[in-house]
Design an enzyme around this catalytic site. Structure first.
Site, short mmCIF file in Angstrom:
data_model
loop_
_atom_site.label_atom_id
_atom_site.label_comp_id
_atom_site.label_asym_id
_atom_site.label_seq_id
_atom_site.Cartn_x
_atom_site.Cartn_y
_atom_site.Cartn_z
N CYS A 117 0.89 -1.16 0.00
CA CYS A 117 0.00 0.00 0.00
C CYS A 117 0.92 1.20 0.00
O CYS A 117 1.58 1.46 1.00
CB CYS A 117 -0.91 0.03 1.22
SG CYS A 117 -1.84 1.58 1.27
N CYS A 120 -0.41 4.00 2.68
CA CYS A 120 -0.44 3.77 4.13
C CYS A 120 -0.20 2.30 4.41
O CYS A 120 0.93 1.83 4.30
CB CYS A 120 -1.73 4.29 4.74
SG CYS A 120 -3.23 3.84 3.85
N SER A 121 -1.22 1.55 4.75
CA SER A 121 -0.98 0.17 5.18
C SER A 121 -2.16 -0.73 4.85
O SER A 121 -2.42 -1.69 5.57
CB SER A 121 -0.71 0.15 6.68
OG SER A 121 -1.80 0.74 7.37
N CYS A 122 -2.88 -0.45 3.78
CA CYS A 122 -4.04 -1.27 3.42
C CYS A 122 -3.59 -2.71 3.17
O CYS A 122 -2.58 -2.95 2.51
CB CYS A 122 -4.73 -0.70 2.19
SG CYS A 122 -5.35 0.97 2.46
FE FE Z 1 -3.33 1.97 2.89
#
Ligand code: FE
Length: 215
Positions: A117, A120-122
């Site tokens: 991602c 961010c951190s999906c």
């Molecule tokens: Fe994300």
């Protein structure tokens, strides 16, 4: 790189010495929020602990491993999984937060898939649980796009030059799961034994499944 997302105030290394670390702003915000919610009677600490416990013990890469092992064992499931990942994953009972749309990308000798991602951190929570710290790190997010082959080599994954590397950028809407190639020498293995070979990183694309051990 430093781990700013760690959930403890202290780290300890192999020799057992403790090194105090500052609490990150994010941790402080999280604690303040939790304290406020508990204070106002909106949630209980027990409820929060139960959610965390669920993600630590019940929802993790073992779910994704079941999906992969089923796809390796059942050609019809394999087809459904690639056609509609979310629905095929839900067939095994894996649904929920951060996984409303999951797209499965299949590794072949010609193409290796890796997920990131960049914003961010999906991450596909229902099948992989919570993302590892490196997945959320700025260097991984930037470098896997700019130089995927070098990043994979640092993870110990060396691919033939002819294998194309495809990087999939997860978003709030669409999360990806890598379907790794079934390892050689596993023709006689049952689904449970196949699942044991499927690592978390092999479903992110930064690893490969384990080789079968001689029985
Ligand atoms: Fe994300």
């Amino acid at each position: 790189m430093h781990d700013h997302d760690h959930h403890h105030d202290h780290d300890h290394d192999h020799d057992g010495h403790h090194h105090p670390r500052p609490v990150s702003e994010q941790e402080l915000r999280t604690r303040a929020l939790e304290a406020t919610l508990v204070e106002k009677g909106i949630v209980t600490s027990d409820a929060i602990d139960a959610i965390i416990d669920r993600y630590v013990n019940d929802i993790g890469p073992q779910n994704g491993a079941r999906v992969v092992a089923r796809a390796w064992s059942d050609p019809a499931y394999h087809e459904r999984l690639l056609a509609d990942g979310t629905a095929a994953i839900a067939e095994l009972g894996f649904t929920g937060e951060e996984g409303h749309t999951i797209v499965v990308v299949e590794n072949t000798p010609d193409a290796h898939n890796v997920i990131v991602c960049t914003l961010c951190s999906c991450y596909p929570w229902p099948v992989l649980g919570l993302p590892p710290t490196w997945y959320k790190s700025a260097p991984y997010r930037a470098r896997v796009v700019a130089e995927p082959r070098a990043v994979l080599e640092e993870f110990g994954v060396e691919l033939p030059d002819a294998t194309e590397i495809r990087v999939w950028d997860s978003t709030a809407e669409v999360r990806y799961l890598v379907l790794p190639m079934r390892p050689a020498g596993t023709d006689t293995l049952a689904e449970d034994d196949l699942a044991a070979l499927v690592t978390r990183d092999s479903m992110i694309g930064t690893g490969l499944p384990l080789a079968p051990t001689a029985a």
